[in-house]
Scaffold this motif. Structure first.
Motif, PDB file in Angstrom:
ATOM      1  N   GLY A 180       4.205   4.708  -5.915  1.00 22.78           N
ATOM      2  CA  GLY A 180       3.942   3.390  -6.491  1.00 22.78           C
ATOM      3  C   GLY A 180       2.698   2.712  -5.938  1.00 22.78           C
ATOM      4  O   GLY A 180       2.495   1.524  -6.165  1.00 22.78           O
ATOM      5  N   ALA A 181       1.834   3.449  -5.224  1.00 23.74           N
ATOM      6  CA  ALA A 181       0.646   2.822  -4.617  1.00 23.74           C
ATOM      7  C   ALA A 181      -0.269   2.242  -5.697  1.00 23.74           C
ATOM      8  O   ALA A 181      -0.545   2.882  -6.705  1.00 23.74           O
ATOM      9  CB  ALA A 181      -0.111   3.828  -3.776  1.00 23.74           C
ATOM     10  N   GLU A 182      -0.690   1.006  -5.474  1.00 31.06           N
ATOM     11  CA  GLU A 182      -1.593   0.329  -6.406  1.00 31.06           C
ATOM     12  C   GLU A 182      -2.975   0.984  -6.343  1.00 31.06           C
ATOM     13  O   GLU A 182      -3.415   1.428  -5.279  1.00 31.06           O
ATOM     14  CB  GLU A 182      -1.677  -1.149  -6.012  1.00 31.06           C
ATOM     15  N   ASP A 183      -3.653   1.013  -7.495  1.00 32.14           N
ATOM     16  CA  ASP A 183      -4.998   1.604  -7.497  1.00 32.14           C
ATOM     17  C   ASP A 183      -5.957   0.732  -6.698  1.00 32.14           C
ATOM     18  O   ASP A 183      -5.801  -0.478  -6.617  1.00 32.14           O
ATOM     19  CB  ASP A 183      -5.504   1.810  -8.935  1.00 32.14           C
ATOM     20  N   GLY A 184      -6.944   1.367  -6.064  1.00 34.87           N
ATOM     21  CA  GLY A 184      -7.935   0.637  -5.262  1.00 34.87           C
ATOM     22  C   GLY A 184      -8.381   1.470  -4.077  1.00 34.87           C
ATOM     23  O   GLY A 184      -7.983   2.617  -3.892  1.00 34.87           O
ATOM     24  N   ASP A 185      -9.227   0.863  -3.288  1.00 40.56           N
ATOM     25  CA  ASP A 185      -9.758   1.524  -2.094  1.00 40.56           C
ATOM     26  C   ASP A 185      -8.982   1.067  -0.864  1.00 40.56           C
ATOM     27  O   ASP A 185      -8.787  -0.137  -0.653  1.00 40.56           O
ATOM     28  CB  ASP A 185     -11.243   1.184  -1.910  1.00 40.56           C
ATOM     29  N   TYR A 186      -8.578   2.015  -0.042  1.00 37.18           N
ATOM     30  CA  TYR A 186      -7.808   1.745   1.171  1.00 37.18           C
ATOM     31  C   TYR A 186      -8.533   2.353   2.372  1.00 37.18           C
ATOM     32  O   TYR A 186      -9.185   3.393   2.247  1.00 37.18           O
ATOM     33  CB  TYR A 186      -6.411   2.373   1.087  1.00 37.18           C
ATOM     34  N   SER A 187      -8.384   1.724   3.501  1.00 40.07           N
ATOM     35  CA  SER A 187      -8.994   2.280   4.714  1.00 40.07           C
ATOM     36  C   SER A 187      -8.151   1.950   5.939  1.00 40.07           C
ATOM     37  O   SER A 187      -7.322   1.034   5.916  1.00 40.07           O
ATOM     38  CB  SER A 187     -10.423   1.754   4.895  1.00 40.07           C
ATOM     39  N   ILE A 188      -8.396   2.702   6.985  1.00 43.23           N
ATOM     40  CA  ILE A 188      -7.738   2.481   8.274  1.00 43.23           C
ATOM     41  C   ILE A 188      -8.722   2.869   9.369  1.00 43.23           C
ATOM     42  O   ILE A 188      -9.563   3.751   9.169  1.00 43.23           O
ATOM     43  CB  ILE A 188      -6.418   3.291   8.383  1.00 43.23           C
ATOM     44  N   SER A 189      -8.630   2.210  10.493  1.00 42.83           N
ATOM     45  CA  SER A 189      -9.481   2.552  11.643  1.00 42.83           C
ATOM     46  C   SER A 189      -8.658   3.332  12.658  1.00 42.83           C
ATOM     47  O   SER A 189      -7.505   2.990  12.932  1.00 42.83           O
ATOM     48  CB  SER A 189     -10.031   1.291  12.310  1.00 42.83           C
TER      49      SER A 189
END
Length: 173
Positions: A151-160
């Motif tokens: 169910g993840a929404e579309d878009g850009d994701y990031s983590i450090s």
């Protein structure tokens, strides 16, 4: 007095003869000693980590692999390498407001001895005893794996992530 002089002259000549040869070049007259020089080389624990990306993934993707990247020991100490997430989720950029928790995402790095879960709770060992450039192969090429929730929404994701090198055998960070 001439007789005394005649007797003293050979004596003086004999003494000069002895003195010249006693002071002259004598190769047996030498002395030696030894020295030990020491130096202490300070430890320099350092590493570099290349960037990576997963690219575009579909919701529900499992075991998706990132691009390969290198972890390099650039110091002069054989090191154990650890990784820890700075937060517990991939965050998105506006206008998306969704996050992908790294526990639900099954987020891993391929370590020296297999897959290692990446978490924000504790640093995980990725490599044990990474050599220095002078003593062997100092670069470890790896990649990350992720599952994207259905169910993840579309878009850009990031983590450090924070990678830490410690002297081999030292306490984990």
């Amino acid at each position: 007095m001439n007789q005394k002089l005649v007797g003293i002259i050979p004596l003086i000549a004999a003494m000069m003869f002895v003195a010249v040869f006693a002071v002259g070049d004598n190769p047996a007259a030498a002395a030696t000693d030894s020295q030990t020089a020491t130096v202490t080389v300070n430890q320099n624990i350092a590493l570099t980590v290349g960037n990576t990306a997963f690219g575009a993934l579909n919701p529900g993707a499992t075991g998706a692999s990132s691009s390969n990247f290198d972890i390099a020991n650039t110091g002069n100490v054989k090191s154990d390498i650890y990784v820890k997430a700075d937060t517990s989720a991939f965050t998105s950029t506006a206008p998306v407001t969704d996050t992908i928790g790294i526990d639900e995402a099954n987020y891993e790095i391929v370590g020296q001895s297999g897959n290692v879960a990446i978490s924000a709770a504790a640093a995980a060992k990725v490599y044990d005893n990474l050599a220095t450039a002078r003593t062997g192969t100092n670069v470890f090429t790896t990649h990350q794996l992720i599952d994207i929730p259905a169910g993840a929404e579309d878009g850009d994701y990031s983590i450090s992530l924070t990678y830490t090198a410690v002297k081999h055998g030292a306490t984990a960070p």
